[in-house]
Design an enzyme around this catalytic site. Structure first.
Site, PDB file in Angstrom:
ATOM      1  N   ALA A  50      11.103  -4.386 -13.325  1.00  0.00           N
ATOM      2  CA  ALA A  50      12.162  -4.339 -12.300  1.00  0.00           C
ATOM      3  C   ALA A  50      12.057  -3.058 -11.489  1.00  0.00           C
ATOM      4  CB  ALA A  50      13.539  -4.422 -12.973  1.00  0.00           C
ATOM      5  N   ASP A  84      13.196   3.785   0.660  1.00  0.00           N
ATOM      6  CA  ASP A  84      12.330   4.785   1.286  1.00  0.00           C
ATOM      7  C   ASP A  84      13.058   5.555   2.392  1.00  0.00           C
ATOM      8  OD1 ASP A  84      10.439   3.662  -0.367  1.00  0.00           O
ATOM      9  OD2 ASP A  84       9.211   2.800   1.236  1.00  0.00           O
ATOM     10  N   GLN A 140       4.298  10.048  -2.520  1.00  0.00           N
ATOM     11  CA  GLN A 140       4.131   9.322  -1.254  1.00  0.00           C
ATOM     12  C   GLN A 140       5.165   9.796  -0.254  1.00  0.00           C
ATOM     13  OE1 GLN A 140       2.071   7.588   0.253  1.00  0.00           O
ATOM     14  NE2 GLN A 140       3.165   6.415   1.808  1.00  0.00           N
ATOM     15  N   TYR A 158      11.320   7.236  -5.465  1.00  0.00           N
ATOM     16  CA  TYR A 158      10.456   6.225  -6.110  1.00  0.00           C
ATOM     17  C   TYR A 158       9.328   6.895  -6.907  1.00  0.00           C
ATOM     18  CZ  TYR A 158       7.668   1.843  -6.169  1.00  0.00           C
ATOM     19  OH  TYR A 158       6.953   0.723  -6.528  1.00  0.00           O
TER      20      TYR A 158
HETATM   21  N1  CAA Z   1       1.898  12.219   5.848  1.00  0.00           N
HETATM   22  C1  CAA Z   1       2.293  13.202   6.703  1.00  0.00           C
HETATM   23  N2  CAA Z   1       3.118  12.998   7.710  1.00  0.00           N
HETATM   24  C2  CAA Z   1       3.561  11.766   7.921  1.00  0.00           C
HETATM   25  C3  CAA Z   1       3.193  10.681   7.070  1.00  0.00           C
HETATM   26  C4  CAA Z   1       2.314  10.970   6.018  1.00  0.00           C
HETATM   27  N3  CAA Z   1       1.913  10.004   5.170  1.00  0.00           N
HETATM   28  N4  CAA Z   1       3.798   9.584   7.503  1.00  0.00           N
HETATM   29  C5  CAA Z   1       4.544   9.943   8.578  1.00  0.00           C
HETATM   30  N5  CAA Z   1       4.375  11.244   8.836  1.00  0.00           N
HETATM   31  C6  CAA Z   1       5.011  12.016   9.903  1.00  0.00           C
HETATM   32  C7  CAA Z   1       4.966  11.227  11.199  1.00  0.00           C
HETATM   33  O1  CAA Z   1       3.746  11.496  11.869  1.00  0.00           O
HETATM   34  C8  CAA Z   1       6.159  11.782  11.946  1.00  0.00           C
HETATM   35  O2  CAA Z   1       5.839  13.015  12.458  1.00  0.00           O
HETATM   36  P1  CAA Z   1       6.573  13.580  13.760  1.00  0.00           P
HETATM   37  O3  CAA Z   1       8.034  13.631  13.444  1.00  0.00           O
HETATM   38  O4  CAA Z   1       5.936  14.923  13.932  1.00  0.00           O
HETATM   39  O5  CAA Z   1       6.244  12.592  14.848  1.00  0.00           O
HETATM   40  C9  CAA Z   1       7.186  12.017  10.825  1.00  0.00           C
HETATM   41  O6  CAA Z   1       6.404  12.186   9.619  1.00  0.00           O
HETATM   42  C10 CAA Z   1       8.155  10.877  10.669  1.00  0.00           C
HETATM   43  O7  CAA Z   1       7.413   9.707  10.257  1.00  0.00           O
HETATM   44  P2  CAA Z   1       7.995   8.254  10.380  1.00  0.00           P
HETATM   45  O8  CAA Z   1       8.056   7.861  11.821  1.00  0.00           O
HETATM   46  O9  CAA Z   1       7.234   7.338   9.497  1.00  0.00           O
HETATM   47  O10 CAA Z   1       9.496   8.473   9.838  1.00  0.00           O
HETATM   48  P3  CAA Z   1      10.592   7.402   9.693  1.00  0.00           P
HETATM   49  O11 CAA Z   1      11.848   8.145   9.383  1.00  0.00           O
HETATM   50  O12 CAA Z   1      10.601   6.410  10.777  1.00  0.00           O
HETATM   51  O13 CAA Z   1      10.109   6.572   8.401  1.00  0.00           O
HETATM   52  C11 CAA Z   1       9.612   6.133   6.159  1.00  0.00           C
HETATM   53  C12 CAA Z   1      10.139   7.152   7.161  1.00  0.00           C
HETATM   54  C13 CAA Z   1      10.421   4.830   6.247  1.00  0.00           C
HETATM   55  C14 CAA Z   1       9.760   6.716   4.778  1.00  0.00           C
HETATM   56  C15 CAA Z   1       8.142   5.821   6.488  1.00  0.00           C
HETATM   57  O14 CAA Z   1       7.455   7.041   6.579  1.00  0.00           O
HETATM   58  C16 CAA Z   1       7.465   4.968   5.449  1.00  0.00           C
HETATM   59  O15 CAA Z   1       7.650   3.753   5.415  1.00  0.00           O
HETATM   60  N6  CAA Z   1       6.623   5.572   4.566  1.00  0.00           N
HETATM   61  C17 CAA Z   1       5.826   4.844   3.584  1.00  0.00           C
HETATM   62  C18 CAA Z   1       6.636   4.584   2.350  1.00  0.00           C
HETATM   63  C19 CAA Z   1       5.849   3.744   1.401  1.00  0.00           C
HETATM   64  O16 CAA Z   1       4.645   3.884   1.229  1.00  0.00           O
HETATM   65  N7  CAA Z   1       6.520   2.806   0.774  1.00  0.00           N
HETATM   66  C20 CAA Z   1       5.887   1.935  -0.147  1.00  0.00           C
HETATM   67  C21 CAA Z   1       6.728   0.716  -0.337  1.00  0.00           C
HETATM   68  S1  CAA Z   1       5.925  -0.468  -1.367  1.00  0.00           S
HETATM   69  C22 CAA Z   1       5.955   0.248  -2.847  1.00  0.00           C
HETATM   70  O17 CAA Z   1       6.604   1.209  -3.104  1.00  0.00           O
HETATM   71  C23 CAA Z   1       5.131  -0.425  -3.893  1.00  0.00           C
HETATM   72  C24 CAA Z   1       4.207   0.548  -4.529  1.00  0.00           C
HETATM   73  O18 CAA Z   1       4.426   0.902  -5.664  1.00  0.00           O
HETATM   74  C25 CAA Z   1       3.023   0.998  -3.792  1.00  0.00           C
END
Ligand code: CAA
Length: 248
Positions: free
Chosen positions: A91, A96, A149, A155
């Site tokens: 579960a 995020d 991440q 998470y």
């Molecule tokens: N590393 C460094 N910087 C990053 C980055 C990264 N990986 N990703 C984004 N940034 C930067 C962006 O370039 C942006 O920079 P600026 O402000 O200078 O333009 C800033 O951080 C904001 O990024 P976002 O536009 O992505 O921010 P947001 O607020 O719109 O979104 C978030 C935030 C929803 C957390 C999004 O970043 C995201 O979805 N991240 C991935 C989360 C993820 O991997 N989830 C996995 C879900 S599935 C799961 O969890 C199963 C599993 O076990 C794998």
């Protein structure tokens, strides 16, 4: 005649959970899929779908973030099917947010459902496993518990914590016939990864050496290995199933 081992899969009607339930049923176990109490209707439909596909899988509602509800669930399973011999803690939820925007409720929800649940469920089956002199525990963690991440402080913390529990249970169970292991999936084709922003998901897949997401069945295959009676010498391991996304 041997009686089938009772296997409980939390989050059993989810994407990865479903594949695990089916695989353990194929392995000859009596499988019970846990779901959240709010998913009663979905669980009934799911159970019918499974029957249609040839799988007899039982379902049971419980909020895994509640210790008392887990105690009740385990007691109900014991009465109806016998003690749980195989437990898969699957579960999990995501909330995020960049850390700057993360609210306390989002932190707590993820810690409660993904990490405290492991205590809540496992504590309630542990003594029966000790008494039986047999147990298989598999905690479904994540690559993001191993490497962190962006946007997943809650998470990643919960998923890293799961393997800490695994290693401790492995030591406490080692001389008692109980193994405890972690499986750490990478990005897998489920509703959870589908909920991500398309551009973020595409960028992540581009960074996976295999250039694709995993399939739920590929996670289930690892669980099948770790729950098999023949693999009783594997314990305390953290098995990555991530297409090469993270190696250590
Ligand atoms: N590393 C460094 N910087 C990053 C980055 C990264 N990986 N990703 C984004 N940034 C930067 C962006 O370039 C942006 O920079 P600026 O402000 O200078 O333009 C800033 O951080 C904001 O990024 P976002 O536009 O992505 O921010 P947001 O607020 O719109 O979104 C978030 C935030 C929803 C957390 C999004 O970043 C995201 O979805 N991240 C991935 C989360 C993820 O991997 N989830 C996995 C879900 S599935 C799961 O969890 C199963 C599993 O076990 C794998």
């Amino acid at each position: 005649m041997t009686t089938a081992r009772v296997a409980l899969v939390t989050g059993g009607i989810g994407g990865i959970g479903t594949a695990i339930c089916q695989r353990l049923a194929k392995d000859g176990m009596r499988v019970i899929a846990n779901h959240h109490p709010s998913e009663q209707e979905a669980a009934s439909a799911w159970k019918n779908d499974q029957a249609g596909a040839g799988f007899e899988i039982h379902t049971i509602a419980a909020d895994v973030s509640s210790f008392d509800d887990c105690a009740r669930m385990v007691a109900d399973i014991k009465e109806a099917h016998g003690p749980v011999a195989v437990l898969v803690n699957c579960a999990g939820i995501t909330r995020d947010k960049t850390f700057k925007k993360m609210e306390e409720a989002q932190w707590r929800a993820v810690i409660d459902v993904n990490l405290n649940s492991v205590f809540n469920v496992t504590r309630n089956v542990w003594e029966d496993m000790l008494e039986a002199g047999f147990g298989r525990i598999v905690n479904i963690s994540s690559v993001n518990g191993q490497r962190g991440q962006f946007g997943q402080a809650n998470y990643a913390a919960a998923k890293a914590g799961m393997h800490g529990i695994t290693m401790s249970l492995a030591q406490e169970g080692a001389a008692k016939g109980i193994t405890a292991n972690t499986v750490s999936p990478g990005y897998v084709e489920t509703a959870m990864t589908l909920a991500m922003r398309d551009d973020v998901r595409e960028a992540i897949i581009a960074g996976v050496p295999m250039r694709r997401m995993g399939k739920p069945e590929e996670i289930a295959s690892a669980v099948s290995f770790l729950t098999a009676e023949a693999n009783g010498y594997v314990t305390g391991a953290n098995l990555p199933v991530n297409g090469g996304l993270f190696m250590h």
